[in-house]
Structures are given as structure tokens and as C-alpha cells.
Design a protein around this motif. Sequence first.
Motif, PDB file in Angstrom:
ATOM      1  N   THR A   1      12.423   0.826   5.050  1.00  0.00           N
ATOM      2  CA  THR A   1      12.410  -0.699   5.475  1.00  0.00           C
ATOM      3  C   THR A   1      10.250  -0.544   4.722  1.00  0.00           C
ATOM      4  OG1 THR A   1      11.366  -0.141   7.929  1.00  0.00           O
ATOM      5  CG2 THR A   1      13.643  -1.183   7.502  1.00  0.00           C
ATOM      6  N   ASN A   2      10.137  -1.877   4.633  1.00  0.00           N
ATOM      7  CA  ASN A   2       8.882  -1.634   4.220  1.00  0.00           C
ATOM      8  C   ASN A   2       7.695  -0.958   5.316  1.00  0.00           C
ATOM      9  OD1 ASN A   2       9.695  -3.653   1.845  1.00  0.00           O
ATOM     10  ND2 ASN A   2       7.995  -5.041   2.709  1.00  0.00           N
ATOM     11  N   LYS A   3       8.065  -1.241   6.769  1.00  0.00           N
ATOM     12  CA  LYS A   3       7.445  -0.705   8.192  1.00  0.00           C
ATOM     13  C   LYS A   3       7.544   0.610   7.953  1.00  0.00           C
ATOM     14  CE  LYS A   3       6.770  -1.019  13.327  1.00  0.00           C
ATOM     15  NZ  LYS A   3       7.746  -1.374  13.856  1.00  0.00           N
ATOM     16  N   TRP A   4       8.391   0.991   7.754  1.00  0.00           N
ATOM     17  CA  TRP A   4       8.631   2.396   7.705  1.00  0.00           C
ATOM     18  C   TRP A   4       7.561   3.519   6.901  1.00  0.00           C
ATOM     19  CZ3 TRP A   4      10.476   5.805   3.067  1.00  0.00           C
ATOM     20  CH2 TRP A   4       9.841   7.119   3.546  1.00  0.00           C
ATOM     21  N   LEU A   5       8.008   2.718   5.057  1.00  0.00           N
ATOM     22  CA  LEU A   5       7.414   2.732   4.171  1.00  0.00           C
ATOM     23  C   LEU A   5       5.245   2.828   4.084  1.00  0.00           C
ATOM     24  CD1 LEU A   5       7.502   4.552   1.270  1.00  0.00           C
ATOM     25  CD2 LEU A   5       6.843   1.503   0.536  1.00  0.00           C
ATOM     26  N   ALA A   6       4.714   1.938   5.097  1.00  0.00           N
ATOM     27  CA  ALA A   6       3.858   1.575   5.544  1.00  0.00           C
ATOM     28  C   ALA A   6       3.600   2.742   6.592  1.00  0.00           C
ATOM     29  CB  ALA A   6       3.288   0.019   6.214  1.00  0.00           C
ATOM     30  N   GLU A   7       4.230   2.949   7.391  1.00  0.00           N
ATOM     31  CA  GLU A   7       3.965   3.611   8.350  1.00  0.00           C
ATOM     32  C   GLU A   7       3.922   5.670   7.793  1.00  0.00           C
ATOM     33  OE1 GLU A   7       6.184   3.588  11.516  1.00  0.00           O
ATOM     34  OE2 GLU A   7       5.907   1.815  12.235  1.00  0.00           O
ATOM     35  N   GLU A   8       4.876   6.174   6.444  1.00  0.00           N
ATOM     36  CA  GLU A   8       4.519   6.718   6.461  1.00  0.00           C
ATOM     37  C   GLU A   8       3.363   6.657   5.723  1.00  0.00           C
ATOM     38  OE1 GLU A   8       7.045   9.639   6.469  1.00  0.00           O
ATOM     39  OE2 GLU A   8       7.524   8.560   8.003  1.00  0.00           O
ATOM     40  N   LEU A   9       2.788   6.434   4.995  1.00  0.00           N
ATOM     41  CA  LEU A   9       1.480   5.735   3.656  1.00  0.00           C
ATOM     42  C   LEU A   9       0.153   5.894   4.682  1.00  0.00           C
ATOM     43  CD1 LEU A   9       3.281   4.451   0.424  1.00  0.00           C
ATOM     44  CD2 LEU A   9       3.250   6.896   1.446  1.00  0.00           C
ATOM     45  N   LYS A  10       0.333   5.231   5.894  1.00  0.00           N
ATOM     46  CA  LYS A  10      -0.635   4.974   6.351  1.00  0.00           C
ATOM     47  C   LYS A  10      -1.239   3.976   6.057  1.00  0.00           C
ATOM     48  CE  LYS A  10      -1.561   9.897   8.596  1.00  0.00           C
ATOM     49  NZ  LYS A  10       0.020   9.670   8.732  1.00  0.00           N
ATOM     50  N   LYS A  11      -0.578   2.531   5.837  1.00  0.00           N
ATOM     51  CA  LYS A  11      -0.889   1.930   4.871  1.00  0.00           C
ATOM     52  C   LYS A  11      -0.530   0.923   6.056  1.00  0.00           C
ATOM     53  CE  LYS A  11      -2.162   3.303   0.808  1.00  0.00           C
ATOM     54  NZ  LYS A  11      -3.638   3.460   0.044  1.00  0.00           N
ATOM     55  N   ASN A  12      -1.350  -0.740   4.941  1.00  0.00           N
ATOM     56  CA  ASN A  12      -0.751  -1.716   6.579  1.00  0.00           C
ATOM     57  C   ASN A  12       0.609  -2.537   5.546  1.00  0.00           C
ATOM     58  OD1 ASN A  12      -1.414  -5.026   6.692  1.00  0.00           O
ATOM     59  ND2 ASN A  12      -3.031  -4.571   7.297  1.00  0.00           N
ATOM     60  N   GLU A  13       1.556  -2.879   6.574  1.00  0.00           N
ATOM     61  CA  GLU A  13       2.825  -3.108   6.133  1.00  0.00           C
ATOM     62  C   GLU A  13       1.857  -4.608   5.192  1.00  0.00           C
ATOM     63  OE1 GLU A  13       5.262  -4.454   8.444  1.00  0.00           O
ATOM     64  OE2 GLU A  13       4.187  -2.996  10.017  1.00  0.00           O
ATOM     65  N   THR A  14       1.257  -5.251   5.082  1.00  0.00           N
ATOM     66  CA  THR A  14       1.143  -7.209   4.433  1.00  0.00           C
ATOM     67  C   THR A  14       1.218  -5.849   2.589  1.00  0.00           C
ATOM     68  OG1 THR A  14       0.116  -7.790   5.990  1.00  0.00           O
ATOM     69  CG2 THR A  14      -0.460  -8.502   3.500  1.00  0.00           C
ATOM     70  N   THR A  15      -0.122  -5.198   2.562  1.00  0.00           N
ATOM     71  CA  THR A  15      -0.060  -3.939   1.390  1.00  0.00           C
ATOM     72  C   THR A  15       1.266  -4.016   0.509  1.00  0.00           C
ATOM     73  OG1 THR A  15      -2.011  -3.715   1.980  1.00  0.00           O
ATOM     74  CG2 THR A  15      -1.562  -2.100   0.194  1.00  0.00           C
ATOM     75  N   VAL A  16       2.215  -3.058   1.590  1.00  0.00           N
ATOM     76  CA  VAL A  16       3.928  -2.502   1.616  1.00  0.00           C
ATOM     77  C   VAL A  16       4.675  -3.919   0.779  1.00  0.00           C
ATOM     78  CG1 VAL A  16       5.474  -1.126   1.417  1.00  0.00           C
ATOM     79  CG2 VAL A  16       3.176  -0.627   2.394  1.00  0.00           C
ATOM     80  N   SER A  17       4.096  -4.815   1.760  1.00  0.00           N
ATOM     81  CA  SER A  17       5.021  -6.037   1.343  1.00  0.00           C
ATOM     82  C   SER A  17       4.665  -6.757   0.251  1.00  0.00           C
ATOM     83  CB  SER A  17       4.757  -6.917   2.488  1.00  0.00           C
ATOM     84  OG  SER A  17       5.599  -8.263   2.281  1.00  0.00           O
ATOM     85  N   ARG A  18       3.401  -6.719  -0.409  1.00  0.00           N
ATOM     86  CA  ARG A  18       2.793  -7.253  -2.082  1.00  0.00           C
ATOM     87  C   ARG A  18       3.404  -6.572  -2.687  1.00  0.00           C
ATOM     88  NH1 ARG A  18      -3.143  -8.222  -1.306  1.00  0.00           N
ATOM     89  NH2 ARG A  18      -2.785 -10.428  -3.379  1.00  0.00           N
ATOM     90  N   TRP A  19       3.349  -5.356  -3.206  1.00  0.00           N
ATOM     91  CA  TRP A  19       4.090  -3.649  -3.515  1.00  0.00           C
ATOM     92  C   TRP A  19       5.418  -4.125  -4.113  1.00  0.00           C
ATOM     93  CZ3 TRP A  19       2.382   1.247  -1.030  1.00  0.00           C
ATOM     94  CH2 TRP A  19       1.157   1.162  -1.280  1.00  0.00           C
ATOM     95  N   CYS A  20       6.305  -4.468  -2.942  1.00  0.00           N
ATOM     96  CA  CYS A  20       7.641  -4.984  -3.175  1.00  0.00           C
ATOM     97  C   CYS A  20       8.072  -6.564  -3.559  1.00  0.00           C
ATOM     98  CB  CYS A  20       7.938  -4.692  -1.632  1.00  0.00           C
ATOM     99  SG  CYS A  20       8.562  -3.140  -0.694  1.00  0.00           S
ATOM    100  N   THR A  21       7.043  -6.582  -3.620  1.00  0.00           N
ATOM    101  CA  THR A  21       6.804  -8.590  -4.154  1.00  0.00           C
ATOM    102  C   THR A  21       6.740  -8.525  -5.135  1.00  0.00           C
ATOM    103  OG1 THR A  21       5.113  -9.323  -3.282  1.00  0.00           O
ATOM    104  CG2 THR A  21       7.225  -9.832  -1.975  1.00  0.00           C
ATOM    105  N   ASN A  22       6.226  -7.372  -6.176  1.00  0.00           N
ATOM    106  CA  ASN A  22       5.293  -7.072  -7.306  1.00  0.00           C
ATOM    107  C   ASN A  22       3.910  -8.199  -7.487  1.00  0.00           C
ATOM    108  OD1 ASN A  22       6.566  -5.175  -9.534  1.00  0.00           O
ATOM    109  ND2 ASN A  22       8.632  -6.139  -8.658  1.00  0.00           N
ATOM    110  N   GLU A  23       3.193  -8.232  -6.166  1.00  0.00           N
ATOM    111  CA  GLU A  23       1.882  -9.104  -5.856  1.00  0.00           C
ATOM    112  C   GLU A  23       0.707  -8.420  -6.862  1.00  0.00           C
ATOM    113  OE1 GLU A  23      -0.058 -11.732  -2.709  1.00  0.00           O
ATOM    114  OE2 GLU A  23       2.439 -11.771  -2.813  1.00  0.00           O
TER     115      GLU A  23
END
Length: 68
Positions: free
Chosen positions: A19-41
Motif C-alpha cells: 500500500t501507499n501507507k506501507w511505502l510511506a513508512e518504509e521511506l519515512k515520507k508523508n503518505e500524501t507525497t507517496v499518493s501524489r507519486w502514485c497519481t503521477n501528480e
Amino acid sequence: MQQKQINRLKVVLVEKGRTNKWLAEELKKNETTVSRWCTNEVQPSLDTLMQIANLLNIDIKELLNSSI
């Protein structure tokens, strides 16, 4: 105008059962940042893409859409 889909992060996460949440935790990034990557924003840096590929145990090329 439709945004160009540069990365395949969302698809690869689904394929790997992650999930986005898992990736955010692994990378120590904000979930919103990962979400924006996933939507190609916005796009992650090359270093971050390399970290993601390592975490998912895939080749970095699998995270990118090839241009035709």
C-alpha cells in the motif's frame, strides 16, 4: 489536458500487495507525497525510485512507463 503517466508505482504496489501507507513508512515520507507519486501528480527523484525498486525487489525499469 491529460497528465502523462510517467511512473507505474500505483500498479506495481498493487501487483506486490503493498500500500501507499506501507511505502510511506518504509521511506519515512508523508503518505500524501507517496499518493501524489502514485497519481503521477509529481515524480519521485531517481534516488527515491531506486529505493522503491529495492524495497519491492524489482528492477527500476518496472516502475517506469516506456515511451513509444
